[in-house]
Write an enzyme that holds these catalytic residues in place. Structure first.
Site, PDB file in Angstrom:
ATOM      1  N   GLN A  36       5.791 -10.906  -1.403  1.00  0.00           N
ATOM      2  CA  GLN A  36       7.201 -11.279  -1.233  1.00  0.00           C
ATOM      3  C   GLN A  36       7.481 -11.703   0.210  1.00  0.00           C
ATOM      4  O   GLN A  36       8.167 -12.710   0.446  1.00  0.00           O
ATOM      5  CB  GLN A  36       8.098 -10.101  -1.610  1.00  0.00           C
ATOM      6  CG  GLN A  36       8.066  -9.778  -3.078  1.00  0.00           C
ATOM      7  CD  GLN A  36       8.680  -8.421  -3.406  1.00  0.00           C
ATOM      8  OE1 GLN A  36       9.000  -7.640  -2.516  1.00  0.00           O
ATOM      9  NE2 GLN A  36       8.853  -8.153  -4.689  1.00  0.00           N
ATOM     10  N   GLU A  72       3.666  -5.071   7.803  1.00  0.00           N
ATOM     11  CA  GLU A  72       3.350  -4.827   6.385  1.00  0.00           C
ATOM     12  C   GLU A  72       1.851  -4.638   6.187  1.00  0.00           C
ATOM     13  O   GLU A  72       1.419  -3.767   5.413  1.00  0.00           O
ATOM     14  CB  GLU A  72       3.867  -5.963   5.504  1.00  0.00           C
ATOM     15  CG  GLU A  72       3.661  -5.734   4.021  1.00  0.00           C
ATOM     16  CD  GLU A  72       4.428  -4.539   3.488  1.00  0.00           C
ATOM     17  OE1 GLU A  72       3.798  -3.658   2.850  1.00  0.00           O
ATOM     18  OE2 GLU A  72       5.649  -4.465   3.698  1.00  0.00           O
ATOM     19  N   LYS A  97       2.896   7.737   4.884  1.00  0.00           N
ATOM     20  CA  LYS A  97       3.403   6.613   4.079  1.00  0.00           C
ATOM     21  C   LYS A  97       4.870   6.322   4.393  1.00  0.00           C
ATOM     22  O   LYS A  97       5.273   5.159   4.479  1.00  0.00           O
ATOM     23  CB  LYS A  97       3.211   6.906   2.594  1.00  0.00           C
ATOM     24  CG  LYS A  97       1.749   6.868   2.181  1.00  0.00           C
ATOM     25  CD  LYS A  97       1.607   7.093   0.697  1.00  0.00           C
ATOM     26  CE  LYS A  97       0.177   6.890   0.258  1.00  0.00           C
ATOM     27  NZ  LYS A  97       0.055   6.806  -1.195  1.00  0.00           N
TER      28      LYS A  97
END
Length: 120
Positions: A36, A72, A97
């Site tokens: 994305q 990312e 995380k």
């Protein structure tokens, strides 16, 4: 301790480029968020390049988009390594995380602020 898997010849740079391309490919195949964000970059970078803004503004616009992709990729690496170590639910794994996710969110916020300041 030295990593014996690293090349010592003049092919080191070529090998590193191959690993980088493999990493981007793995992120594309396994990380929906990266896909994305890469598609977002495919739209936003041309907008920045073809805008009538000065070069310094274009650099900020493109840099902010690239920052999101970089963060990312690092977040995906943390998540993969955390899962490799153990799939058991552990507070430290959750923290790793969650902080990686927070870094992605802050990079997206930074990008939005930069684009907003330059275009609004």
């Amino acid at each position: 301790m030295e990593n014996n898997l690293k090349g010592k010849s003049g092919r080191r740079l070529l090998n590193a480029c191959g690993y980088s391309v493999a990493g981007i490919g793995a992120a594309w195949r396994h990380e929906a968020a990266f896909r994305q964000e890469l598609l977002m970059a495919a739209v936003l970078i041309p907008i920045a390049l073809f805008s009538q803004k000065p070069g310094s503004d274009k650099a900020l616009l493109i840099g902010s988009v690239m920052l999101v992709l970089i963060v990312e990729l690092l977040n995906s690496a943390v998540e993969s390594l955390t899962d490799r170590v153990s799939l058991e639910i552990h507070p430290l794994a959750k923290r790793a995380k969650d902080t990686g996710s927070a870094a992605v969110m802050l990079s997206l916020l930074t990008m939005a602020i930069i684009w907003g300041l330059i275009f609004l």
